[in-house]
Structure formats: C-alpha cells, structure tokens
Enzyme design. Structure first.
Site, PDB file in Angstrom:
ATOM      1  N   CYS A 117       0.828  -1.194   0.000  1.00  0.00           N
ATOM      2  CA  CYS A 117       0.000   0.000   0.000  1.00  0.00           C
ATOM      3  C   CYS A 117       0.867   1.249   0.000  1.00  0.00           C
ATOM      4  CB  CYS A 117      -0.896  -0.018   1.232  1.00  0.00           C
ATOM      5  SG  CYS A 117      -2.029   1.352   1.327  1.00  0.00           S
ATOM      6  N   PRO A 118       0.592   2.170  -0.878  1.00  0.00           N
ATOM      7  CA  PRO A 118      -0.559   2.304  -1.771  1.00  0.00           C
ATOM      8  C   PRO A 118      -0.284   1.863  -3.204  1.00  0.00           C
ATOM      9  CG  PRO A 118       0.549   4.397  -1.696  1.00  0.00           C
ATOM     10  CD  PRO A 118       1.351   3.443  -0.814  1.00  0.00           C
TER      11      PRO A 118
END
Length: 79
Positions: A14-15
């Site tokens: 993430c992200p």
C-alpha cells in the site's frame, strides 16, 4: 473472466497496487476489464474502497495462493 489488461503489483505494498491500477485505468476506454494481481493483503479493503470512490465496478476479488486477484470494469462502459 478474460481481462483486457492485466496489472501485476505483486511484491508491492500500500498504496502501490491502487496507484498502479489507477494509472492503468486512466488510459483505458470505458468498459475495459482490468485484472489486478497483488500480494499485499491490504488490497482486500483498499480496492473496494477505491472502486466505490471512483465509480468503477469491482466484479470479483479472490485469493490465489499468496496473491489476491481482482477484476475491475472501468466506469462508463455499461456491462
């Protein structure tokens, strides 16, 4: 499902998986089916939230071994 485009974000966290699918979707025609492959378990929550926020359709999300595979249809293309 037979995707039009495959985005492999394996090995990223993430992200990055969401950024990668967002980048791919921006250059595609409405209705295009995109397959996302990611190993970050956060994609289970992040991808549905991204689809809801952007209007794209999450058609499926499943675990395949160490990876998550998802299918997203770009908004604006009908079926």
């Amino acid at each position: 499902m037979q995707p039009d485009v495959r985005v492999d974000a394996s090995g990223t966290y993430c992200p990055v998986p969401i950024l990668e699918i967002a980048k791919a979707v921006r250059r595609l025609a409405p209705g295009t089916l995109v397959e996302l492959v990611a190993t970050d378990p956060g994609v289970q929550a992040d991808l549905p939230a991204w689809c809801e926020a952007t209007g794209h359709a999450l058609l499926g999300l499943e675990r395949r071994g160490a990876a998550w595979v998802a299918w997203v249809r770009k908004a604006g293309g009908g079926a």
